[in-house]
Enzyme design. Structure first.
Site, PDB file in Angstrom:
ATOM      1  CB  SER A  38      -0.921   0.015   1.226  1.00  0.00           C
ATOM      2  OG  SER A  38      -0.153  -0.060   2.424  1.00  0.00           O
ATOM      3  CG  ASN A 131      -3.128  -4.069  13.543  1.00  0.00           C
ATOM      4  OD1 ASN A 131      -2.724  -4.077  12.383  1.00  0.00           O
ATOM      5  ND2 ASN A 131      -3.579  -5.154  14.155  1.00  0.00           N
ATOM      6  CB  THR A 176     -43.010  24.553  -4.476  1.00  0.00           C
ATOM      7  OG1 THR A 176     -44.244  24.978  -5.056  1.00  0.00           O
ATOM      8  CG2 THR A 176     -42.633  25.470  -3.318  1.00  0.00           C
ATOM      9  CG  HIS A 177     -44.360  20.779  -6.675  1.00  0.00           C
ATOM     10  ND1 HIS A 177     -44.254  19.500  -6.181  1.00  0.00           N
ATOM     11  CD2 HIS A 177     -45.095  21.473  -5.768  1.00  0.00           C
ATOM     12  CE1 HIS A 177     -44.920  19.417  -5.034  1.00  0.00           C
ATOM     13  NE2 HIS A 177     -45.423  20.607  -4.755  1.00  0.00           N
ATOM     14  CB  SER A 298     -20.910  23.048 -29.112  1.00  0.00           C
ATOM     15  OG  SER A 298     -21.075  21.988 -30.027  1.00  0.00           O
ATOM     16  CE  LYS A 304     -25.698  24.183 -26.516  1.00  0.00           C
ATOM     17  NZ  LYS A 304     -25.433  22.737 -26.475  1.00  0.00           N
ATOM     18  CG  ASN A 306     -22.439  23.630 -23.755  1.00  0.00           C
ATOM     19  OD1 ASN A 306     -23.577  23.924 -24.094  1.00  0.00           O
ATOM     20  ND2 ASN A 306     -21.590  23.006 -24.554  1.00  0.00           N
ATOM     21  CD  GLU A 311     -23.971  20.231 -18.119  1.00  0.00           C
ATOM     22  OE1 GLU A 311     -22.952  19.787 -18.698  1.00  0.00           O
ATOM     23  OE2 GLU A 311     -24.983  20.623 -18.714  1.00  0.00           O
ATOM     24  CE1 TYR A 338      -6.043  -2.951   9.857  1.00  0.00           C
ATOM     25  CE2 TYR A 338      -5.167  -5.108   9.303  1.00  0.00           C
ATOM     26  CZ  TYR A 338      -5.386  -3.785   8.966  1.00  0.00           C
ATOM     27  OH  TYR A 338      -4.967  -3.322   7.765  1.00  0.00           O
ATOM     28  CE  LYS A 346      -4.027   2.816   4.699  1.00  0.00           C
ATOM     29  NZ  LYS A 346      -4.923   2.089   5.637  1.00  0.00           N
TER      30      LYS A 346
END
Length: 495
Positions: A38, A131, A176-177, A298, A304, A306, A311, A338, A346
């Protein structure tokens, strides 16, 4: 550099710290080592591992297990090792070390041997286990990281507060909605997310506070056989207290679960913010605009623009929620104490923190660059008959029960739709049909967006004065950012 030093003698399983139980022939299968080793991941803990080792050396000296001179030599070499580790650009995977703990002990032994101290380095691990080492390292790292994530969260809050103060009175449609409901101010919308992020910062602090216990001295699972003063050891490392039960301390990964869970919740809140803004910046809404620095175009369609940053913020939430599910699923079926499954903690923790750092910085950048189309927002706030509730309240004020007032106001909306006008475009004669007691002329003047906003002045409401007050309270609560404080201390900086 560590890679230039001679490798430790091959004993059993490739010179591993646990190799004494195994035969000298052969070694660990490369496939097993590929899964087991590791070092590339837990190298991040090297400074914490060294700090824990220095504290352990002092604890061994207090217990009479090593002499003061030996402790001083060990501590000095560990300090030099910390400098060496800091100078490395990459984890020393060519050292043959299985993990960061192995690397520290092997290099320490080499350094002390070169300094004429024989095999003194091999005394370091007396009475402790990897440990309790890793459990300690992880908590040290996590507490520090949580503090930095809180500061980044507060930076997003500061960006939202700045927008809230600039737009405390800017009318904006509330939904709302995803249907227009009642007018609010854009500042009020901003402060809604400030509240959410404030709770997120609190969860991060809580996770760090519950991690403030020192597992070192718990050994492999049953505690150490040496007379270690664990209170002093915890104090040396800056912990509030030592952990109370060795079995729990070794196997506990609650701090990781809790911190990653808090980050998942934080990401969900930022995803909601991004989703709101994705609606508002669309041409269908046209209420808000992101600046060019966080937008893209784009490859095919020249027109475009964007909102990719939003996002990406929304997309990262799925990653963080998945990481929370990963760690809690890993732990859910483990017997005490353990188990090697815990090695996965980790990778989950580090990725969650890395993703969150990027997410928070991007969110701050996006919010700082937002601009609101005031006229379009006002027109949207005026649309959708959003003052219907205000008309119902006017009827209640002249003695009409609310349920009846609700129905009468709805009938007024239907009438306005039929006539193709807004509610305040209805004539006084029609309004009097709703209730003879209604001050029709006065009511028409009170069905504006501005009047509706001013009415909502109770604590937590969207009245511009309340929004401005809430923004000031949050600004005072957070204070300046670390970066602003640093700049104020520079020559010529603001005091």
């Amino acid at each position: 550099m560590a890679s230039n030093h001679a490798q430790p003698e091959a004993v059993g399983q490739g010179g591993a710290l646990w190799s004494g139980r195994f035969g000298a022939d052969g070694g660990a299968d490369p496939l097993f080592r590929a899964v087991n080793d590791s070092l590339p991941i837990d190298w991040r803990l090297v400074q914490d591992d060294i700090a824990g080792s220095v504290a352990w050396v002092r604890a061994l000296a207090r217990a009479g297990v090593v002499t003061r001179d030996e402790a001083d030599a060990l501590a000095l070499a560990l300090g030099d090792l910390a400098d060496e580790a800091a100078s490395l650009l990459h984890p020393p995977t060519d050292s043959g070390a299985e993990d960061v703990h192995t690397w520290v002990e092997q290099r320490l032994t080499e350094v002390l041997r070169d300094r004429g101290h024989g095999e003194l380095g091999k005394k370091l691990h007396t009475g402790r286990s990897r440990n309790d080492q890793v459990a300690t390292d992880l908590r040290l790292w996590l507490q520090r990281e949580a503090g930095e994530l809180v500061e980044l969260t507060e930076d997003v809050q500061r960006a939202l507060i700045a927008q809230a103060e600039a737009h405390a009175g800017t009318p904006f449609p509330g939904y709302t909605h995803l249907q227009r409901a009642q007018p609010v101010t854009f500042g009020h919308w901003c402060l809604a997310y400030v509240e959410m992020l404030g709770r997120d910062a609190g969860r991060l602090r809580d996770a760090a506070a519950r991690a403030d216990e020192c597992p070192l001295g718990c050994g492999a699972l049953a505690g150490t056989a040496y007379p270690i003063d664990r209170d002093a050891l915890a104090d040396d490392l800056g912990f509030a207290r030592p952990s109370a039960n060795s079995l729990d301390a070794i196997s506990d990964r609650d701090p990781v679960i809790e911190l990653v869970g808090a980050l998942a919740c934080l990401a969900a809140h930022l995803s909601r913010l991004a989703e709101d803004l994705l609606c508002y910046v669309s041409s269908e809404f046209g209420l808000v605009e992101c600046d060019d620095g966080v937008s893209s175009g784009s490859s095919l369609m020249p027109q475009k623009r964007n909102p990719d940053a939003l996002e990406l913020i929304r997309g990262k939430a799925g990653v963080l929620i998945g990481l929370h599910v990963t760690i809690i699923t890993t732990v859910k079926g483990l017997p005490l104490s353990y188990n090697k499954d815990l090695q996965e903690d980790k990778a989950v923790l580090f990725r969650a923190c890395d993703e969150s750092r990027l997410l928070l910085r991007l969110a701050s950048r996006v919010v700082n660059g937002l601009s609101v189309d005031g006229p379009a927002a006002l027109a949207a706030a005026e649309g959708g008959y959003a003052s219907a509730t205000d008309l119902a309240d006017e009827l209640v004020a002249v003695g009409v029960p609310f349920r009846e007032a609700h129905e009468l106001s709805a009938s007024a909306v239907r009438e306005a739709i039929d006539r193709g006008v807004a509610l305040d475009g209805l004539d006084e004669d029609f309004l009097r049909t709703l209730s003879p007691s209604l001050d029709a002329a006065g009511v028409l003047g009170r069905l504006t967006v501005a009047a509706g906003l001013e009415k909502r002045a109770a604590l937590g409401g969207t009245a511009p004065a309340r929004v401005a007050e809430a923004g000031r309270l949050w600004s005072d609560r957070l204070g300046p950012s670390d970066a602003d404080r640093d700049r104020s201390q520079e020559p010529g900086g603001a005091s």
